[in-house]
Design an enzyme around this catalytic site. Structure first.
Site, short mmCIF file in Angstrom:
data_model
loop_
_atom_site.label_atom_id
_atom_site.label_comp_id
_atom_site.label_asym_id
_atom_site.label_seq_id
_atom_site.Cartn_x
_atom_site.Cartn_y
_atom_site.Cartn_z
N LYS A 205 -16.46 5.52 -59.44
CA LYS A 205 -16.39 4.94 -58.08
C LYS A 205 -14.95 5.00 -57.58
CE LYS A 205 -15.52 1.06 -56.10
NZ LYS A 205 -14.85 1.52 -54.87
N GLY A 258 -6.67 -1.09 -61.26
CA GLY A 258 -6.60 -1.84 -60.02
C GLY A 258 -5.88 -3.15 -60.24
N CYS A 314 1.89 0.98 -59.40
CA CYS A 314 1.79 -0.10 -60.41
C CYS A 314 3.04 -0.21 -61.26
CB CYS A 314 0.58 0.14 -61.29
SG CYS A 314 0.61 1.75 -62.07
P1 NAP Z 1 -8.35 -3.52 -56.39
O1 NAP Z 1 -8.63 -4.28 -55.18
O2 NAP Z 1 -8.43 -4.17 -57.70
O3 NAP Z 1 -9.31 -2.25 -56.33
C1 NAP Z 1 -9.39 -1.29 -57.33
C2 NAP Z 1 -10.80 -0.73 -57.41
O4 NAP Z 1 -11.70 -1.78 -57.80
C3 NAP Z 1 -11.32 -0.21 -56.07
O5 NAP Z 1 -12.15 0.91 -56.30
C4 NAP Z 1 -12.14 -1.39 -55.57
O6 NAP Z 1 -13.11 -1.06 -54.61
C5 NAP Z 1 -12.76 -1.87 -56.86
N1 NAP Z 1 -13.24 -3.26 -56.82
C6 NAP Z 1 -12.88 -4.26 -55.99
N2 NAP Z 1 -13.57 -5.38 -56.27
C7 NAP Z 1 -14.41 -5.09 -57.29
C8 NAP Z 1 -15.38 -5.82 -58.02
N3 NAP Z 1 -15.64 -7.10 -57.75
N4 NAP Z 1 -16.05 -5.21 -59.02
C9 NAP Z 1 -15.80 -3.91 -59.32
N5 NAP Z 1 -14.90 -3.16 -58.64
C10 NAP Z 1 -14.20 -3.73 -57.65
O7 NAP Z 1 -6.90 -2.89 -56.36
P2 NAP Z 1 -6.21 -2.13 -55.16
O8 NAP Z 1 -5.73 -3.09 -54.16
O9 NAP Z 1 -7.06 -1.02 -54.70
O10 NAP Z 1 -5.00 -1.44 -55.94
C11 NAP Z 1 -3.81 -2.12 -56.15
C12 NAP Z 1 -3.70 -2.69 -57.55
O11 NAP Z 1 -3.94 -1.70 -58.54
C13 NAP Z 1 -2.32 -3.21 -57.84
O12 NAP Z 1 -2.39 -4.47 -58.46
C14 NAP Z 1 -1.75 -2.20 -58.81
O13 NAP Z 1 -0.74 -2.68 -59.63
C15 NAP Z 1 -2.93 -1.75 -59.54
N6 NAP Z 1 -2.71 -0.42 -60.11
C16 NAP Z 1 -2.50 -0.33 -61.45
C17 NAP Z 1 -2.27 0.89 -62.03
C18 NAP Z 1 -2.02 1.01 -63.52
O14 NAP Z 1 -2.08 2.12 -64.03
N7 NAP Z 1 -1.77 -0.06 -64.22
C19 NAP Z 1 -2.26 2.04 -61.25
C20 NAP Z 1 -2.47 1.91 -59.89
C21 NAP Z 1 -2.70 0.66 -59.34
P3 NAP Z 1 -12.68 -1.04 -53.04
O15 NAP Z 1 -11.96 0.22 -52.85
O16 NAP Z 1 -13.93 -1.10 -52.28
O17 NAP Z 1 -11.84 -2.27 -52.83
#
Ligand code: NAP
Ligand code: MG
Length: 509
Positions: A205, A258, A314
């Site tokens: 997804k 995420g 991240c």
């Molecule tokens: P997010 O809101 O957690 O979203 C990530 C993914 O999860 C998206 O595909 C999102 O769908 C999905 N999602 C949201 N709610 C969910 C649920 N209840 N159940 C299952 N899936 C769900 O994060 P973001 O705002 O897109 O990205 C930013 C975050 O990612 C930051 O905290 C960053 O640090 C982290 N990140 C970490 C890394 C790493 O390698 N550690 C790399 C990149 C980013 P939608 O698109 O529909 O919201």
């Protein structure tokens, strides 16, 4: 900071994408389920926006729980069918073919990443090249999935008996993968390549904001000859499609990148079915600059640690510890570098700094900037939105911050740097301040002293430390978090291990 674009929103910022890109954007995109592109069961769609203009550029089908059901069933059939019996060498050849196809379509991926995510051109080029390299790396790894032999239980071999014990590595099974919007193609490849090398079947997804490059990747996966159902791509919203994937009883593992907040939800839900989980979550990584650092290197290096990809990264280094003796000199250099970055649409290759992903995210980042000002942090650069179309927030720097300030403690995922100074405390005392964070993803140390560099690197509680550079990632280098930054390591050998089970076999002979 200089800016090249006009005040009214022109499609693609007035630039001209290639005909193949325009054709792709005009296509009515579906979901990839069991090798077939289909509409979602409910017929819902998501519009995707160019964040540098705010204009809609494409529309994709949005799946929900019933589409996830179909995709998981297809993945299960594939895993239990011929795909589950492939050799590592066969999977390696398919991955090699896929890497060649991505390289063939590099120019299309390059423009899709810029238009969907807003990243600058130079970064998009790096992302596409990195995707080819990553698939190629795991094509090699697929041939080297090996077990071990070990001693058999003593009670079997007592009294002259003979026995043989060995281990094999087997694919985990059907894997659900959920990725964010910040580097869409890298995220998709980083999830798919090791899972396919291991022999898993996948339901992926993508993030709702950035589905485009993964859709083209899905096409190339079919073209490369992966059997139907091995890779299913279900775009959709996190709370519907994502949550359904996490809750599905026939999914063996969830791999998620995420926010820590959603990571926590996933862990709770996975406990119900005892799925395996690997998590790459948020960060607030430290950057430690010692008084003997090469400031000509550290100025731009520390600026890019925070402002790379507009801070939507991240591993961004956003908590800067600088020795008080060089504070002013370093801040001047960071300001000079960041202030000169050319802001604008990624399709203009001279632009170095793009927009944030969405209006909503820009509003969140601006709110955090206002809170930081109100808490007494000293603003030395940026701090206000740019008066132009698209979701731009300029590089923003706060110094004289305190450890209790929100701007210092919480991940902003935007172009906001916080600075504190240190004095002549010993390394252990400094490390306590550096490690005073719930996160532990990345970090960097800047010094000319080899001993200080390695002693500090050893003290930083995080999965990834760079010395005199920041965020040094590559296909072979394991990456992942301590503490609330995640579970497990991606990239390299450990990235493959996330998709393998170990089986021990003992034979009494
Ligand atoms: P997010 O809101 O957690 O979203 C990530 C993914 O999860 C998206 O595909 C999102 O769908 C999905 N999602 C949201 N709610 C969910 C649920 N209840 N159940 C299952 N899936 C769900 O994060 P973001 O705002 O897109 O990205 C930013 C975050 O990612 C930051 O905290 C960053 O640090 C982290 N990140 C970490 C890394 C790493 O390698 N550690 C790399 C990149 C980013 P939608 O698109 O529909 O919201
Ligand atoms: Mg988009």
């Amino acid at each position: 900071m200089t800016t090249s674009d006009t005040l009214e929103a022109k499609p693609f910022g007035g630039h001209k994408p290639a005909p193949a890109t325009l054709d792709f954007l005009a296509t009515r995109h579906g979901l990839l389920i069991d090798g077939v592109w289909t509409e979602s069961a409910k017929g819902e769609r998501i519009e995707t926006v160019d964040p540098a203009t705010g204009l809609v550029i494409a529309s994709v089908a949005a799946g929900d729980a019933s589409d996830i059901d179909r995709a998981v069933a297809a993945a299960r059939r594939a895993f239990e069918g011929a795909w589950g019996r492939t050799t590592g060498a066969e999977r390696s050849r398919l991955l090699t073919k896929l890497a060649q196809l991505i390289a063939r379509d590099a120019d299309l991926f390059f423009e899709l990443e810029i238009l969907d995510n807003g990243m600058p051109a130079a970064l998009s080029r790096m992302i596409v090249d990195g995707a080819v390299d990553l698939i190629d790396y795991y094509a090699g790894a697929a041939r080297r999935i090996e077990g071990t032999t070990t001693a058999s239980p003593e009670h079997l071999v007592a009294f002259g008996g003979e026995a043989l014990t060995y281990t094999t590595r087997e694919a985990v099974g059907v894997v659900g993968q959920i990725i964010p919007w910040n580097v869409p193609l890298s995220m998709a490849c980083l999830k798919l390549a090791p899972a396919l090398a291991a022999g898993c079947a996948v339901v992926l997804k993508p993030a709702e904001e950035t589905p485009l490059s993964t859709l083209h990747l899905g096409k190339l996966i079919q073209e490369a000859g992966f059997p139907n159902g091995v890779v299913n791509v279900v775009n959709g919203r996190g709370e519907t499609a994502g949550a359904a994937l996490v809750a599905h009883p026939d999914v063996d593992k969830i791999a998620f990148t995420g926010s820590t907040e959603v990571g926590r939800l996933i862990v709770r839900e996975a406990a119900t079915t005892m799925k395996k989980v690997s998590l790459e979550l948020g960060g607030k990584s430290p950057v430690v600059v010692f008084p003997d650092a090469d400031l000509d290197l550290a100025g731009p290096g520390v600026a890019m640690a925070t402002f790379f990809l507009q801070g939507q990264n991240c591993m961004a280094g956003t908590r800067i510890f600088v020795h008080e003796k060089i504070h002013d000199a370093l801040v001047e250099r960071i300001k000079a570098f960041a202030g000169a970055m050319k802001v604008g649409h990624g399709l203009d290759p001279t632009n170095q700094f793009g927009p944030l992903i969405s209006a909503g995210h820009r509003a969140r980042v601006l709110q955090r900037i206002e809170e930081a000002k109100a808490s007494g942090a000293e603003l030395v650069l940026g701090g206000a939105p740019l008066d132009r179309p698209g979701f731009f927030v300029p590089p923003t720097i706060f110094t004289r911050t305190r450890p209790d300030m929100k701007v210092w403690r919480e991940e902003i995922f935007g172009p906001v740097m916080s600075i504190q100074t240190f004095g002549d405390e010993d390394l252990d005392a400094l490390a306590r301040r550096v490690n005073d964070s719930p996160f532990g993803l990345s970090g960097s140390v800047w010094t000319r002293d080899l001993s200080t560099a390695h002693r500090m690197a050893a003290r930083i509680r995080s999965g990834h430390v760079s010395i005199n550079c920041h965020g040094a990632v590559a296909s072979n280098i394991p990456f992942g978090g301590y503490k609330e930054s995640g579970w497990g390591r991606e990239f390299g050998r450990e990235g493959l291990d996330l998709y393998l089970e170990t089986k021990a076999v003992t034979a009494r002979l």
